[in-house]
Design a protein around this motif. Structure first.
Motif, PDB file in Angstrom:
ATOM      1  N   UNK A 156      38.932  22.581  32.626  1.00  0.00           N
ATOM      2  CA  UNK A 156      37.967  22.229  31.596  1.00  0.00           C
ATOM      3  C   UNK A 156      37.618  23.503  30.953  1.00  0.00           C
ATOM      4  N   UNK A 157      37.237  24.603  31.314  1.00  0.00           N
ATOM      5  CA  UNK A 157      36.854  25.866  30.825  1.00  0.00           C
ATOM      6  C   UNK A 157      38.179  26.214  29.819  1.00  0.00           C
ATOM      7  N   UNK A 158      39.438  26.276  30.474  1.00  0.00           N
ATOM      8  CA  UNK A 158      40.470  26.749  29.554  1.00  0.00           C
ATOM      9  C   UNK A 158      40.836  25.630  28.584  1.00  0.00           C
ATOM     10  N   UNK A 159      40.588  24.336  28.687  1.00  0.00           N
ATOM     11  CA  UNK A 159      40.789  23.499  27.781  1.00  0.00           C
ATOM     12  C   UNK A 159      40.020  23.403  26.500  1.00  0.00           C
ATOM     13  N   UNK A 160      38.599  23.847  26.785  1.00  0.00           N
ATOM     14  CA  UNK A 160      37.673  23.900  25.774  1.00  0.00           C
ATOM     15  C   UNK A 160      38.012  25.399  24.927  1.00  0.00           C
ATOM     16  N   UNK A 161      38.600  26.381  25.456  1.00  0.00           N
ATOM     17  CA  UNK A 161      39.121  27.449  24.600  1.00  0.00           C
ATOM     18  C   UNK A 161      40.424  27.347  23.979  1.00  0.00           C
ATOM     19  N   UNK A 162      41.016  26.027  24.109  1.00  0.00           N
ATOM     20  CA  UNK A 162      42.332  26.087  23.712  1.00  0.00           C
ATOM     21  C   UNK A 162      42.685  25.556  22.414  1.00  0.00           C
ATOM     22  N   UNK A 163      42.905  26.088  21.317  1.00  0.00           N
ATOM     23  CA  UNK A 163      42.991  25.912  19.853  1.00  0.00           C
ATOM     24  C   UNK A 163      43.808  24.650  19.623  1.00  0.00           C
ATOM     25  N   UNK A 164      44.758  24.155  20.482  1.00  0.00           N
ATOM     26  CA  UNK A 164      45.682  23.430  20.370  1.00  0.00           C
ATOM     27  C   UNK A 164      45.179  21.895  20.620  1.00  0.00           C
ATOM     28  N   UNK A 165      43.959  21.919  20.995  1.00  0.00           N
ATOM     29  CA  UNK A 165      43.315  20.529  21.595  1.00  0.00           C
ATOM     30  C   UNK A 165      42.304  20.026  20.792  1.00  0.00           C
ATOM     31  N   UNK A 166      41.935  18.750  20.708  1.00  0.00           N
ATOM     32  CA  UNK A 166      40.974  18.400  19.844  1.00  0.00           C
ATOM     33  C   UNK A 166      39.517  18.185  20.759  1.00  0.00           C
ATOM     34  N   UNK A 167      39.707  18.206  22.021  1.00  0.00           N
ATOM     35  CA  UNK A 167      38.633  17.873  23.026  1.00  0.00           C
ATOM     36  C   UNK A 167      39.208  17.580  24.273  1.00  0.00           C
ATOM     37  N   UNK A 168      38.193  17.718  25.146  1.00  0.00           N
ATOM     38  CA  UNK A 168      38.581  17.330  26.593  1.00  0.00           C
ATOM     39  C   UNK A 168      37.456  16.903  27.519  1.00  0.00           C
ATOM     40  N   UNK A 169      37.715  16.022  28.455  1.00  0.00           N
ATOM     41  CA  UNK A 169      36.828  15.225  29.329  1.00  0.00           C
ATOM     42  C   UNK A 169      37.105  15.771  30.609  1.00  0.00           C
ATOM     43  N   UNK A 170      35.991  16.043  31.521  1.00  0.00           N
ATOM     44  CA  UNK A 170      35.859  16.425  32.919  1.00  0.00           C
ATOM     45  C   UNK A 170      35.339  15.494  33.876  1.00  0.00           C
ATOM     46  N   UNK A 171      35.908  14.625  34.576  1.00  0.00           N
ATOM     47  CA  UNK A 171      35.326  13.782  35.448  1.00  0.00           C
ATOM     48  C   UNK A 171      34.755  14.300  36.711  1.00  0.00           C
ATOM     49  N   UNK A 172      33.698  14.918  36.715  1.00  0.00           N
ATOM     50  CA  UNK A 172      33.213  15.606  38.125  1.00  0.00           C
ATOM     51  C   UNK A 172      31.777  15.462  38.213  1.00  0.00           C
ATOM     52  N   UNK A 173      31.132  14.840  39.346  1.00  0.00           N
ATOM     53  CA  UNK A 173      29.746  14.713  39.561  1.00  0.00           C
ATOM     54  C   UNK A 173      29.032  15.588  39.618  1.00  0.00           C
ATOM     55  N   UNK A 174      29.400  16.650  40.570  1.00  0.00           N
ATOM     56  CA  UNK A 174      28.397  17.672  41.003  1.00  0.00           C
ATOM     57  C   UNK A 174      29.028  19.155  40.599  1.00  0.00           C
ATOM     58  N   UNK A 175      28.080  19.600  39.359  1.00  0.00           N
ATOM     59  CA  UNK A 175      28.259  21.001  38.946  1.00  0.00           C
ATOM     60  C   UNK A 175      26.779  21.513  38.642  1.00  0.00           C
ATOM     61  N   UNK A 176      26.671  22.498  39.009  1.00  0.00           N
ATOM     62  CA  UNK A 176      25.173  23.485  38.841  1.00  0.00           C
ATOM     63  C   UNK A 176      25.196  23.778  37.710  1.00  0.00           C
ATOM     64  N   UNK A 177      23.868  24.429  37.255  1.00  0.00           N
ATOM     65  CA  UNK A 177      23.559  24.805  36.032  1.00  0.00           C
ATOM     66  C   UNK A 177      24.504  25.694  35.478  1.00  0.00           C
ATOM     67  N   UNK A 178      24.943  26.998  36.416  1.00  0.00           N
ATOM     68  CA  UNK A 178      25.837  27.907  35.879  1.00  0.00           C
ATOM     69  C   UNK A 178      27.213  27.459  35.423  1.00  0.00           C
ATOM     70  N   UNK A 179      27.812  26.564  36.197  1.00  0.00           N
ATOM     71  CA  UNK A 179      29.012  25.871  35.840  1.00  0.00           C
ATOM     72  C   UNK A 179      29.093  25.080  34.667  1.00  0.00           C
TER      73      UNK A 179
END
Length: 221
Positions: free
Chosen positions: A116-139
């Motif tokens: 997801x982090x790489x996708x959000x930095x990729x200029x070729x994409x218009x957007x991204x979805x990450x299906x993930x329930x548990x992430x902490x504040x830092x993530x």
């Protein structure tokens, strides 16, 4: 001289740009519906940002993410723990065609976060979805920083069962509602938004458009 409503929208947009890091980070907002847009700073869903979607049922969460990202430009990367997570005919019905949809299957949460982090930095994409329930504040902060300053929208799709704080610019909750005409229909709640106004709506998908009931409902506590 601009009308009072126009001046108010301009002020909200300026405040949103300040909160997102100044004019250099501003991107045109993504319109959802006039009745919803007026509750969001900048008159729509902020680009260059991470947005959290909490789903009370899986179908509603997938549908909301699909109809949001159908409004963007360019390919969309959908990152999920299962390769069959996205029902292609459903996404097509909501405007997100298979020619734009790329699906990535991850085995560990760390892999999903990295993708997801790489996708959000990729200029070729218009957007991204990450299906993930548990992430902490830092993530979540890492994902927000990856999106900032770009025209992309990042969506974090999670189960609605209790989650802690996150760095997402908005937090939504969506659940399915019955409909007499068997159309997709949802309870859509804006739970949190920087410089915005939380509210709740009933919305449906009809004739290829998102229809939102006339007045926002009182947001449940």
């Amino acid at each position: 001289m601009p009308a009072p409503d126009a001046r108010l929208r301009d002020l909200r947009a300026r405040l949103a740009r300040i909160e997102r890091g100044g004019p250099g980070h501003a991107q045109p907002a993504l319109s959802l519906s006039p009745l919803i847009d007026e509750h969001l700073p900048g008159g729509g869903l902020a680009r260059g940002a991470l947005h959290e979607v909490q789903a009370t049922d899986a179908g509603a969460g997938l549908a909301f993410c699909a109809l949001v990202l159908a409004r963007t430009e360019g390919p969309i990367l959908w990152i999920a723990p299962r390769p069959d997570s996205v029902w292609a005919p459903g996404s097509v019905a909501l405007g997100l065609g298979p020619d734009r949809l790329l699906i990535a299957h991850y085995k560990t949460a760390a892999d999903g976060l990295w993708t997801m982090e790489k996708a959000l930095r990729c200029p070729a994409l218009g957007g991204a979805v990450l299906e993930l329930d548990r992430l902490d504040m830092t993530a979540t902060r890492r994902l927000q920083l990856a999106a900032e300053g770009s025209p992309r929208i990042g969506l974090l799709l999670r189960n609605a069962a209790g989650h802690g704080p996150s760095s997402a610019v908005t937090r939504w909750r969506v659940g399915s509602l019955p409909d007499a005409a068997a159309r997709p229909r949802w309870q859509l709640e804006l739970l949190r938004c920087r410089a915005g106004r939380p509210a709740s709506w009933q919305a449906r998908w009809a004739a290829g458009q998102l229809e939102v009931d006339g007045a926002p409902l009182a947001r449940p506590a």
